[in-house]
Design a protein around this motif. Structure first.
Motif, PDB file in Angstrom:
ATOM      1  N   GLY A 129       0.783  -1.216   0.000  1.00 45.07           N
ATOM      2  CA  GLY A 129       0.000   0.000   0.000  1.00 45.07           C
ATOM      3  C   GLY A 129       0.815   1.265   0.000  1.00 45.07           C
ATOM      4  N   THR A 130       2.131   1.142  -0.131  1.00 42.14           N
ATOM      5  CA  THR A 130       2.999   2.319  -0.062  1.00 42.14           C
ATOM      6  C   THR A 130       3.952   2.408  -1.251  1.00 42.14           C
ATOM      7  OG1 THR A 130       4.563   1.118   1.374  1.00 42.14           O
ATOM      8  CG2 THR A 130       2.876   2.466   2.453  1.00 42.14           C
ATOM      9  N   GLY A 131       3.498   1.943  -2.409  1.00 47.28           N
ATOM     10  CA  GLY A 131       4.265   2.147  -3.627  1.00 47.28           C
ATOM     11  C   GLY A 131       5.115   0.997  -4.096  1.00 47.28           C
ATOM     12  N   ALA A 132       4.952  -0.201  -3.526  1.00 45.13           N
ATOM     13  CA  ALA A 132       5.730  -1.360  -3.992  1.00 45.13           C
ATOM     14  C   ALA A 132       5.431  -1.663  -5.453  1.00 45.13           C
ATOM     15  CB  ALA A 132       5.412  -2.575  -3.127  1.00 45.13           C
ATOM     16  N   LEU A 133       6.440  -2.151  -6.155  1.00 42.67           N
ATOM     17  CA  LEU A 133       6.260  -2.596  -7.532  1.00 42.67           C
ATOM     18  C   LEU A 133       5.274  -3.753  -7.564  1.00 42.67           C
ATOM     19  CD1 LEU A 133       7.240  -2.497 -10.540  1.00 42.67           C
ATOM     20  CD2 LEU A 133       8.959  -4.203  -9.881  1.00 42.67           C
ATOM     21  N   ARG A 134       4.237  -3.635  -8.389  1.00 38.25           N
ATOM     22  CA  ARG A 134       3.276  -4.723  -8.603  1.00 38.25           C
ATOM     23  C   ARG A 134       3.483  -5.281 -10.002  1.00 38.25           C
ATOM     24  NH1 ARG A 134      -2.452  -3.311  -5.700  1.00 38.25           N
ATOM     25  NH2 ARG A 134      -1.618  -2.013  -4.004  1.00 38.25           N
ATOM     26  N   ILE A 135       3.480  -6.584 -10.104  1.00 40.28           N
ATOM     27  CA  ILE A 135       3.681  -7.267 -11.376  1.00 40.28           C
ATOM     28  C   ILE A 135       2.570  -8.285 -11.561  1.00 40.28           C
ATOM     29  CG2 ILE A 135       5.212  -8.779 -12.698  1.00 40.28           C
ATOM     30  CD1 ILE A 135       7.573  -7.517 -11.265  1.00 40.28           C
ATOM     31  N   ILE A 136       2.029  -8.364 -12.775  1.00 41.55           N
ATOM     32  CA  ILE A 136       1.077  -9.419 -13.102  1.00 41.55           C
ATOM     33  C   ILE A 136       1.885 -10.600 -13.625  1.00 41.55           C
ATOM     34  CG2 ILE A 136      -0.944 -10.088 -14.437  1.00 41.55           C
ATOM     35  CD1 ILE A 136      -1.726  -7.178 -14.603  1.00 41.55           C
ATOM     36  N   PRO A 137       2.015 -11.670 -12.823  1.00 39.08           N
ATOM     37  CA  PRO A 137       2.900 -12.776 -13.208  1.00 39.08           C
ATOM     38  C   PRO A 137       2.514 -13.383 -14.556  1.00 39.08           C
ATOM     39  CG  PRO A 137       2.247 -12.967 -10.902  1.00 39.08           C
ATOM     40  CD  PRO A 137       1.396 -11.897 -11.508  1.00 39.08           C
ATOM     41  N   GLY A 138       3.538 -13.673 -15.354  1.00 35.89           N
ATOM     42  CA  GLY A 138       3.345 -14.343 -16.631  1.00 35.89           C
ATOM     43  C   GLY A 138       3.116 -13.429 -17.808  1.00 35.89           C
ATOM     44  N   THR A 139       2.901 -12.131 -17.555  1.00 38.46           N
ATOM     45  CA  THR A 139       2.585 -11.227 -18.667  1.00 38.46           C
ATOM     46  C   THR A 139       3.810 -10.835 -19.478  1.00 38.46           C
ATOM     47  OG1 THR A 139       2.661  -9.356 -17.106  1.00 38.46           O
ATOM     48  CG2 THR A 139       0.500 -10.290 -17.604  1.00 38.46           C
ATOM     49  N   HIS A 140       4.985 -11.337 -19.078  1.00 39.99           N
ATOM     50  CA  HIS A 140       6.183 -11.090 -19.885  1.00 39.99           C
ATOM     51  C   HIS A 140       6.191 -11.919 -21.162  1.00 39.99           C
ATOM     52  CE1 HIS A 140       6.960 -14.739 -17.691  1.00 39.99           C
ATOM     53  NE2 HIS A 140       8.097 -14.955 -18.335  1.00 39.99           N
ATOM     54  N   HIS A 185       8.805  -6.363 -20.117  1.00 43.86           N
ATOM     55  CA  HIS A 185       7.595  -6.572 -20.903  1.00 43.86           C
ATOM     56  C   HIS A 185       6.437  -7.052 -20.039  1.00 43.86           C
ATOM     57  CE1 HIS A 185      10.932  -6.962 -23.886  1.00 43.86           C
ATOM     58  NE2 HIS A 185      10.151  -6.143 -24.548  1.00 43.86           N
ATOM     59  N   SER A 186       6.697  -7.362 -18.761  1.00 46.09           N
ATOM     60  CA  SER A 186       5.624  -7.680 -17.823  1.00 46.09           C
ATOM     61  C   SER A 186       4.776  -6.433 -17.571  1.00 46.09           C
ATOM     62  CB  SER A 186       6.202  -8.151 -16.481  1.00 46.09           C
ATOM     63  OG  SER A 186       7.040  -9.266 -16.632  1.00 46.09           O
ATOM     64  N   TYR A 187       3.487  -6.630 -17.394  1.00 46.47           N
ATOM     65  CA  TYR A 187       2.653  -5.516 -16.946  1.00 46.47           C
ATOM     66  C   TYR A 187       2.970  -5.224 -15.484  1.00 46.47           C
ATOM     67  CZ  TYR A 187      -0.180  -5.067 -21.120  1.00 46.47           C
ATOM     68  OH  TYR A 187      -0.599  -4.810 -22.407  1.00 46.47           O
ATOM     69  N   HIS A 188       3.273  -3.958 -15.192  1.00 45.75           N
ATOM     70  CA  HIS A 188       3.647  -3.587 -13.836  1.00 45.75           C
ATOM     71  C   HIS A 188       3.124  -2.186 -13.512  1.00 45.75           C
ATOM     72  CE1 HIS A 188       6.932  -2.329 -16.534  1.00 45.75           C
ATOM     73  NE2 HIS A 188       7.229  -1.377 -15.662  1.00 45.75           N
ATOM     74  N   ALA A 189       3.068  -1.887 -12.200  1.00 46.54           N
ATOM     75  CA  ALA A 189       2.522  -0.624 -11.726  1.00 46.54           C
ATOM     76  C   ALA A 189       2.913  -0.449 -10.270  1.00 46.54           C
ATOM     77  CB  ALA A 189       0.996  -0.616 -11.868  1.00 46.54           C
ATOM     78  N   SER A 190       2.547   0.692  -9.684  1.00 43.73           N
ATOM     79  CA  SER A 190       2.676   0.888  -8.233  1.00 43.73           C
ATOM     80  C   SER A 190       1.614   1.885  -7.805  1.00 43.73           C
ATOM     81  CB  SER A 190       4.075   1.372  -7.844  1.00 43.73           C
ATOM     82  OG  SER A 190       4.293   2.692  -8.319  1.00 43.73           O
ATOM     83  N   PHE A 191       1.134   1.714  -6.563  1.00 37.87           N
ATOM     84  CA  PHE A 191       0.061   2.561  -6.056  1.00 37.87           C
ATOM     85  C   PHE A 191       0.286   2.850  -4.574  1.00 37.87           C
ATOM     86  CE2 PHE A 191      -1.682  -0.153  -9.414  1.00 37.87           C
ATOM     87  CZ  PHE A 191      -2.073   0.815 -10.326  1.00 37.87           C
ATOM     88  N   GLY A 192      -0.177   4.019  -4.147  1.00 36.84           N
ATOM     89  CA  GLY A 192      -0.204   4.340  -2.728  1.00 36.84           C
ATOM     90  C   GLY A 192       1.091   4.865  -2.147  1.00 36.84           C
ATOM     91  N   GLY A 193       2.096   5.058  -2.956  1.00 35.30           N
ATOM     92  CA  GLY A 193       3.386   5.487  -2.425  1.00 35.30           C
ATOM     93  C   GLY A 193       3.451   6.985  -2.185  1.00 35.30           C
ATOM     94  N   ARG A 194       4.300   7.361  -1.251  1.00 31.43           N
ATOM     95  CA  ARG A 194       4.485   8.787  -0.986  1.00 31.43           C
ATOM     96  C   ARG A 194       5.339   9.410  -2.090  1.00 31.43           C
ATOM     97  NH1 ARG A 194       9.487  10.086   0.885  1.00 31.43           N
ATOM     98  NH2 ARG A 194      10.802   8.476   1.819  1.00 31.43           N
TER      99      ARG A 194
END
Length: 228
Positions: A129-140, A185-194
């Motif tokens: 919840g504080t900006g960690a890298l999120r990855i959707i596994p296998g989307t590479h 090439h994996s779909y990735h994002a981050s949310f909630g970080g300062r």
């Protein structure tokens, strides 16, 4: 400055090839202060460019003797890249970035044949919840169904009825000293970080094995990365 010995097991290589990322914990805990100080020194002495929410310095590792030593010269990151990509690799750049706010779902490019590895380190601890890298596994994996979901992931609320934070994904919770190696090439994002979250990346390309891969590598190297 010394670095913790880095080794990658066969099972970890298999996890990377299956899911598109690998989290290595604490492999450079002893040099975090030196890397953090070098990051700040580069940002104070080189032009910072970018857009809203993302500003940085391209090829940061080459702009600091400390970072050259810790990220390039010691061979640790190249060794990791060779292990995960399975052969010869070439360093093709990297950035130092300060992030503000969210980074929405995206891929870094849409290469069909070029194989890349991005090695990321964050200079602040980051949780889901504080900006960690999120990855959707296998989307590479390319050439399959994941190549058709760009619209859905660009606007998941419209297409899927999900907020960006509700998209099923793995949050790579990390601490300074960790490395996250992933296929960009994996779909990735981050949310909630300062604001002003600090990130350093180094990117490697596998030796091209086809005419298409050689063409894509040439285009990648010629691309203007001064505007982030």
């Amino acid at each position: 400055m010394s670095l913790t010995t880095l080794s990658v097991t066969d099972a970890e290589v298999a996890r990377f090839r299956t899911f598109g990322f690998l989290h290595l914990r604490g492999v450079q805990n002893d040099v975090v202060p030196a890397i953090s100080d070098a990051f700040e020194d580069v940002f104070a002495n080189f032009p910072v460019v970018g857009r809203q929410g993302r500003a940085g310095v391209a090829r940061i590792a080459e702009r600091s003797e400390v970072l050259q030593e810790l990220l390039l010269a010691d061979g640790r990151c190249p060794r990791l890249a060779r292990r995960l990509l399975g052969g010869d690799v070439a360093y093709v750049g990297g950035d130092g970035v300060r992030y503000d706010g969210a980074s929405y779902w995206h891929r870094d490019g849409n290469h069909r044949a070029l194989r890349l590895l991005k090695i990321v380190q964050y200079l602040e601890p980051l949780g889901s919840g504080t900006g960690a890298l999120r990855i959707i596994p296998g989307t590479h994996r390319r050439g399959g169904s994941w190549d058709t979901v760009a619209a859905e992931l660009a606007n998941p609320l419209h297409f899927l009825g999900l907020e960006n934070t509700e998209v099923p994904a793995f949050a790579v919770e990390s601490a300074p000293g960790d490395l996250i190696a992933f296929d960009p090439h994996s779909y990735h994002a981050s949310f909630g970080g300062r604001d002003r979250r600090r990130q350093i990346t180094t990117t490697y390309a596998a030796a091209p094995e086809s005419t298409e891969a050689r063409r894509e590598l040439g285009n990648y190297l010629l691309a203007d990365r001064s505007v982030l």
